[in-house]
Design a protein around this motif. Structure first.
Motif, PDB file in Angstrom:
ATOM      1  N   THR A  29      13.854  -3.246  -1.025  1.00  0.00           N
ATOM      2  CA  THR A  29      13.287  -1.936  -1.353  1.00  0.00           C
ATOM      3  C   THR A  29      13.227  -1.006  -0.139  1.00  0.00           C
ATOM      4  O   THR A  29      12.967   0.186  -0.301  1.00  0.00           O
ATOM      5  CB  THR A  29      11.874  -2.089  -1.942  1.00  0.00           C
ATOM      6  OG1 THR A  29      11.075  -2.874  -1.046  1.00  0.00           O
ATOM      7  CG2 THR A  29      11.943  -2.791  -3.291  1.00  0.00           C
ATOM      8  N   LYS A  58      12.391  -8.987 -10.761  1.00  0.00           N
ATOM      9  CA  LYS A  58      11.569  -7.798 -10.997  1.00  0.00           C
ATOM     10  C   LYS A  58      10.350  -8.086 -11.869  1.00  0.00           C
ATOM     11  O   LYS A  58       9.713  -7.169 -12.373  1.00  0.00           O
ATOM     12  CB  LYS A  58      12.425  -6.684 -11.602  1.00  0.00           C
ATOM     13  CG  LYS A  58      13.509  -6.205 -10.635  1.00  0.00           C
ATOM     14  CD  LYS A  58      14.202  -4.948 -11.097  1.00  0.00           C
ATOM     15  CE  LYS A  58      15.178  -4.452 -10.035  1.00  0.00           C
ATOM     16  NZ  LYS A  58      15.813  -3.167 -10.392  1.00  0.00           N
ATOM     17  N   LYS A 118       2.697  -0.981  -1.202  1.00  0.00           N
ATOM     18  CA  LYS A 118       2.900  -2.368  -0.777  1.00  0.00           C
ATOM     19  C   LYS A 118       4.066  -2.469   0.202  1.00  0.00           C
ATOM     20  O   LYS A 118       3.977  -3.157   1.228  1.00  0.00           O
ATOM     21  CB  LYS A 118       3.158  -3.269  -1.983  1.00  0.00           C
ATOM     22  CG  LYS A 118       1.950  -3.492  -2.875  1.00  0.00           C
ATOM     23  CD  LYS A 118       2.318  -4.372  -4.061  1.00  0.00           C
ATOM     24  CE  LYS A 118       1.116  -4.620  -4.962  1.00  0.00           C
ATOM     25  NZ  LYS A 118       1.461  -5.457  -6.136  1.00  0.00           N
ATOM     26  N   ASP A 119       5.148  -1.777  -0.117  1.00  0.00           N
ATOM     27  CA  ASP A 119       6.316  -1.791   0.773  1.00  0.00           C
ATOM     28  C   ASP A 119       5.969  -1.222   2.142  1.00  0.00           C
ATOM     29  O   ASP A 119       6.369  -1.760   3.175  1.00  0.00           O
ATOM     30  CB  ASP A 119       7.464  -0.991   0.151  1.00  0.00           C
ATOM     31  CG  ASP A 119       8.043  -1.646  -1.084  1.00  0.00           C
ATOM     32  OD1 ASP A 119       7.819  -2.853  -1.269  1.00  0.00           O
ATOM     33  OD2 ASP A 119       8.721  -0.957  -1.865  1.00  0.00           O
ATOM     34  N   ARG A 152      10.998  -7.112  -1.761  1.00  0.00           N
ATOM     35  CA  ARG A 152       9.875  -7.232  -2.693  1.00  0.00           C
ATOM     36  C   ARG A 152       9.829  -8.613  -3.326  1.00  0.00           C
ATOM     37  O   ARG A 152       8.768  -9.173  -3.568  1.00  0.00           O
ATOM     38  CB  ARG A 152       9.959  -6.145  -3.759  1.00  0.00           C
ATOM     39  CG  ARG A 152       8.694  -6.022  -4.599  1.00  0.00           C
ATOM     40  CD  ARG A 152       8.703  -4.747  -5.416  1.00  0.00           C
ATOM     41  NE  ARG A 152       8.686  -3.566  -4.554  1.00  0.00           N
ATOM     42  CZ  ARG A 152       8.950  -2.341  -4.990  1.00  0.00           C
ATOM     43  NH1 ARG A 152       9.268  -2.147  -6.261  1.00  0.00           N
ATOM     44  NH2 ARG A 152       8.927  -1.320  -4.168  1.00  0.00           N
ATOM     45  N   SER A 187       0.145   0.595  -5.249  1.00  0.00           N
ATOM     46  CA  SER A 187       1.418   0.859  -5.910  1.00  0.00           C
ATOM     47  C   SER A 187       2.515   0.092  -5.185  1.00  0.00           C
ATOM     48  O   SER A 187       2.329  -0.362  -4.049  1.00  0.00           O
ATOM     49  CB  SER A 187       1.730   2.358  -5.885  1.00  0.00           C
ATOM     50  OG  SER A 187       1.973   2.790  -4.547  1.00  0.00           O
ATOM     51  N   ASP A 188       3.675  -0.037  -5.837  1.00  0.00           N
ATOM     52  CA  ASP A 188       4.784  -0.762  -5.194  1.00  0.00           C
ATOM     53  C   ASP A 188       5.189  -0.090  -3.884  1.00  0.00           C
ATOM     54  O   ASP A 188       5.501  -0.758  -2.901  1.00  0.00           O
ATOM     55  CB  ASP A 188       5.987  -0.820  -6.152  1.00  0.00           C
ATOM     56  CG  ASP A 188       5.753  -1.757  -7.314  1.00  0.00           C
ATOM     57  OD1 ASP A 188       4.902  -2.650  -7.185  1.00  0.00           O
ATOM     58  OD2 ASP A 188       6.423  -1.594  -8.352  1.00  0.00           O
ATOM     59  N   GLU A 189       5.190   1.238  -3.874  1.00  0.00           N
ATOM     60  CA  GLU A 189       5.560   1.957  -2.652  1.00  0.00           C
ATOM     61  C   GLU A 189       4.568   1.693  -1.528  1.00  0.00           C
ATOM     62  O   GLU A 189       4.962   1.490  -0.374  1.00  0.00           O
ATOM     63  CB  GLU A 189       5.639   3.454  -2.938  1.00  0.00           C
ATOM     64  CG  GLU A 189       6.123   4.273  -1.750  1.00  0.00           C
ATOM     65  CD  GLU A 189       6.244   5.752  -2.065  1.00  0.00           C
ATOM     66  OE1 GLU A 189       6.552   6.524  -1.143  1.00  0.00           O
ATOM     67  OE2 GLU A 189       6.021   6.127  -3.234  1.00  0.00           O
TER      68      GLU A 189
END
Length: 319
Positions: free
Chosen positions: A117, A156, A51-52, A102, A47-49
């Motif tokens: 992010t 994005k 990855k961060d 990101r 998920s993006d979270e």
């Protein structure tokens, strides 16, 4: 802005790949995607979270490694002692992770956009834009807002084809008059008006002499004043004077051979408005202001910018 191409030998070997994307006064930006894909082969499934968080974890590790190496730098390059007067002494050099980005667009030095992010360990959603052309005071706000929206979508992950559709639709609105001319004029303050105004119109002449080297806003303001006098509108409407804030627009070929005309939003004579409606060069407004900037942006992204509305029309015919 592409990765730095020339790397000094004392930083890394010539054949090594350079992952430094951008360098500011006190910041370094690195492309972490290769190492993330190496450490986590299924990285794209996160998920993006997630990855961060993975990216931040790697940044923190490198932060500590670099800070440790500052001990060597302080001693060997700056001769910082371990003790002073018998008391332990510690240098103040420290590497610190600033933010997790990101995606980002680097146009040139101090001209960039980044989608942040995480900043100093705190999750956030911030689009940080600095120095890009559409932010300048002489860029029509409505065009700047459109460019800003396109930039946000690109960062994005919006598809190239969808962004092209939006640009084509916006171009139609400019050309067909949906967007009024008052929103398309270049904002400017009129400077050095007297410097570039030559002799006034004499008998048999219509216009003031414009001296060589006059900037486009000044030429446009002089011609606006000339038309007010010619059409005897200067009794009801104010002439443009030094330091006035105006907007100016390129014109198509017209009976007076005027290349550009200035105006003030709050005081446009009806006859001037009619003249602008007929002779404003909306195509040149689009090409010279917006398309020019979009071309550079698309080129940097490696995208094509073909706005021909019939580019795919032949594919609809069957033979």
């Amino acid at each position: 802005m592409k990765h730095l191409e020339d790397t000094p030998w004392f930083i890394c070997d010539k054949e090594d790949e350079n992952y430094c994307s951008y360098v500011d006064t006190d910041s370094n930006y690195f492309n972490a995607e290769p190492i993330l894909n190496f450490l986590y082969p299924n990285f794209e499934e996160f998920s993006d979270e997630e990855k961060d968080n993975k990216l931040e974890g790697i940044a923190m590790k490198y932060q500590d490694i670099i800070t440790d190496h500052y001990d060597i730098l302080a001693k060997e390059c700056f001769n910082v002692p371990d003790t002073i007067g018998g008391n332990p002494h510690k240098h103040r050099l420290e590497m610190k992770t600033e933010c997790v980005i990101r995606s980002a667009y680097f146009r040139a030095t101090r001209r960039y956009a980044q989608w942040i992010t995480k900043q100093e360990g705190i999750s956030k959603e911030t689009l940080d834009i600095k120095g890009l052309e559409f932010m300048k005071a002489n860029f029509p706000p409505i065009l700047g807002e459109f460019f800003n929206d396109i930039l946000k979508q690109s960062l994005k992950g919006e598809q190239h084809s969808n962004i092209l559709k939006q640009i084509k639709a916006f171009k139609v609105q400019i050309l067909d008059g949906t967007i009024p001319l008052t929103k398309l004029g270049n904002p400017s303050a009129v400077k050095k008006l007297e410097k570039y105004s030559g002799s006034s119109a004499r008998a048999g002449e219509m216009f003031t002499e414009i001296l060589k080297g006059a900037p486009a806003p000044v030429r446009a303001a002089i011609r606006y004043n000339d038309l007010l006098r010619l059409w005897k509108l200067d009794r009801k409407h104010n002439l443009i004077t030094l330091a006035d804030k105006v907007k100016w627009i390129w014109l198509k070929d017209n009976p007076y051979k005027i290349e550009a005309l200035a105006f003030q939003d709050h005081d446009i004579p009806e006859k001037i408005q009619e003249f602008l409606n007929i002779y404003a060069d909306r195509q040149k407004i689009f090409d010279s202001i917006l398309l020019n900037k979009l071309s550079g942006f698309f080129s940097d992204l490696g995208w094509s910018l073909d706005l021909n509305p019939y580019i795919n029309s032949l594919s609809s015919f069957e033979i």
